[in-house]
Design an enzyme around this catalytic site. Structure first.
Site, PDB file in Angstrom:
ATOM      1  N   SER A  46       9.820 -15.139   0.165  1.00 36.99           N
ATOM      2  CA  SER A  46      10.352 -14.009   0.936  1.00 36.99           C
ATOM      3  C   SER A  46      10.857 -14.484   2.289  1.00 36.99           C
ATOM      4  O   SER A  46      11.642 -13.805   2.940  1.00 36.99           O
ATOM      5  CB  SER A  46       9.268 -12.935   1.137  1.00 36.99           C
ATOM      6  OG  SER A  46       8.083 -13.504   1.647  1.00 36.99           O
ATOM      7  N   GLU A 181       3.798  -7.538  -9.323  1.00 36.32           N
ATOM      8  CA  GLU A 181       4.633  -6.846  -8.331  1.00 36.32           C
ATOM      9  C   GLU A 181       5.387  -5.692  -8.985  1.00 36.32           C
ATOM     10  O   GLU A 181       6.059  -5.869 -10.011  1.00 36.32           O
ATOM     11  CB  GLU A 181       5.636  -7.841  -7.704  1.00 36.32           C
ATOM     12  CG  GLU A 181       6.544  -7.172  -6.684  1.00 36.32           C
ATOM     13  CD  GLU A 181       7.318  -8.140  -5.796  1.00 36.32           C
ATOM     14  OE1 GLU A 181       7.072  -9.362  -5.856  1.00 36.32           O
ATOM     15  OE2 GLU A 181       8.179  -7.663  -5.036  1.00 36.32           O
TER      16      GLU A 181
HETATM   17  O1  KIV Z   1       7.612 -14.300  -1.577  1.00 34.21           O
HETATM   18  C1  KIV Z   1       6.768 -13.426  -1.369  1.00 34.21           C
HETATM   19  O2  KIV Z   1       6.444 -13.081  -0.232  1.00 34.21           O
HETATM   20  C2  KIV Z   1       6.158 -12.795  -2.518  1.00 34.21           C
HETATM   21  C3  KIV Z   1       5.422 -11.510  -2.289  1.00 34.21           C
HETATM   22  C4  KIV Z   1       6.368 -10.394  -2.154  1.00 34.21           C
HETATM   23  C5  KIV Z   1       4.423 -11.248  -3.354  1.00 34.21           C
HETATM   24  O3  KIV Z   1       6.275 -13.279  -3.600  1.00 34.21           O
END
Ligand code: KIV
Length: 265
Positions: A46, A181
Site C-alpha cells: 500500500s 480483505e
Molecule cells: O499493502 C497493504 O497495506 C495491505 C493491507 C491493505 C492489508 O495489504
C-alpha cells in the site's frame, strides 16, 4: 514489552482473543504504533499508493519494501513485522527465493503473498526454507486489473466457495497466517471454521483473530471517500498517539469493526 512472535498470534487463535496490526513504513510511526501496544506492523505494498502516490500497488518493488522494512525493524520495540512480496516478485521460484531473502534480511519476520489456492506450492517452498508466510486472500490489490476495480470478493456462492476452499488448502499447505480483505462476514465465518491458523481481517467482519488497517486510513488522512471498512480514529483522539491507542483497544475489546464497517454480502 515482550517480543510478539508467530506463537503469540497462534495463542490468540487458540484462545479466541484478538490482536492488532497496522501498516507502517518508517521509524517514526513504528515507534508510535509500538508504544500504543499494537502487536504487528505490516510493511504493505500500500506504500505505493499512500507514500509514492501511485494509483495502484503494482509499481512497488522488493527494494522499496526492503528499504521500509529496515526502517520499521530499526524502530520496533516488540512488534512482529510482516513484509509484502510485491507484484510479480514471486512469479518464478528464483524470484520468490530472492524476494523473501531480501525482505527477511531487511528485518521481516513473515512475508505476505497475494493470491488464492495457487499459493500452495509457494508456501511449501518457503516452509522448507524457514520463511513464515501470510496468505492474502479476497480483495488482493495486486489483482486489481483482473477484478476490474477494488471490489468486495466472495459475494456469489461460487466465489465464496472458491475463497473458503483456498483458505482450507493454504491452511493445510502450511501457511502460518491468512489475511482476508473485503469479504462478506459469512464468508469469513466459514473460513474461520475450516482453518486453524491466525486470520487477520480488513473489511472481513468481526470474527477474525486480528484486524489490520492502513495507518493513513486510521488517521483519516487518505484523500477521497473512505472505504466502508475504514474507521477514522482521529475523530475521537486527542493526538496521533492516542488514535493508535484507540485503534489497538477497539480491536482488542471487539468494538472495531462494528456492523457499519462490514459487508453482509
Ligand atoms: O499493502 C497493504 O497495506 C495491505 C493491507 C491493505 C492489508 O495489504
Amino acid at each position: 514489552m515482550v517480543q510478539i512472535t508467530l506463537n503469540t498470534l497462534k495463542r490468540h487463535r487458540a484462545e479466541n482473543t484478538k490482536f492488532s496490526v497496522v501498516t507502517a513504513y518508517d521509524a517514526c510511526f513504528t515507534r508510535i504504533a509500538s508504544e500504543a501496544g499494537v502487536d504487528a506492523i505490516l510493511v504493505g505494498d500500500s506504500l505505493g499508493m499512500v507514500l509514492q502516490g501511485h494509483k495502484s500497488t503494482l509499481p512497488v518493488t522488493v527494494a522499496d519494501i526492503a528499504y521500509h522494512t529496515q526502517s520499521v525493524a530499526a524502530a520496533s520495540t516488540h512488534c512482529l513485522i510482516v513484509a509484502d512480496i510485491p507484484f510479480m516478485a514471486s512469479a518464478t521460484t528464483q524470484d520468490a527465493v530472492d524476494s523473501a531473502r531480501e525482505l527477511m534480511q531487511a528485518g521481516a519476520h513473515i512475508v505476505k503473498v497475494e493470491g488464492g489456492s495457487n499459493l500452495a506450492d509457494l508456501i511449501k517452498l518457503y516452509l522448507d526454507q524457514g520463511v513464515a508466510t501470510c496468505c492474502h486472500l479476497g480483495l488482493t490489490p495486486q489483482f486489481v486489473n483482473q477484478f476490474g476495480g477494488y471490489r468486495v470478493q466472495g459475494r456469489t456462492d461460487e466465489a465464496a466457495k472458491r475463497l473458503i476452499d483456498a483458505a482450507a488448502t493454504l491452511d493445510q499447505a502450511g501457511t502460518d497466517v491468512i489475511l482476508l480483505e473485503c469479504v462478506p462476514n459469512h464468508v469469513t465465518d466459514a473460513i474461520m471454521k475450516v482453518t486453524t491458523v491466525p486470520v487477520i481481517g480488513i473489511g472481513a467482519g468481526p470474527s477474525t483473530t486480528g484486524q489490520v488497517l492502513v495507518m493513513h486510513d486510521l488517521l483519516g488522512i487518505t484523500p477521497g471517500k473512505s472505504a466502508r471498512f475504514v474507521k477514522n480514529f482521529m475523530e475521537t483522539a486527542d493526538s496521533i498517539q492516542d488514535a493508535f491507542k484507540l485503534y489497538d483497544q477497539a480491536v482488542k475489546n471487539g468494538s472495531f469493526p462494528a456492523a457499519e464497517h462490514c459487508f453482509e454480502n
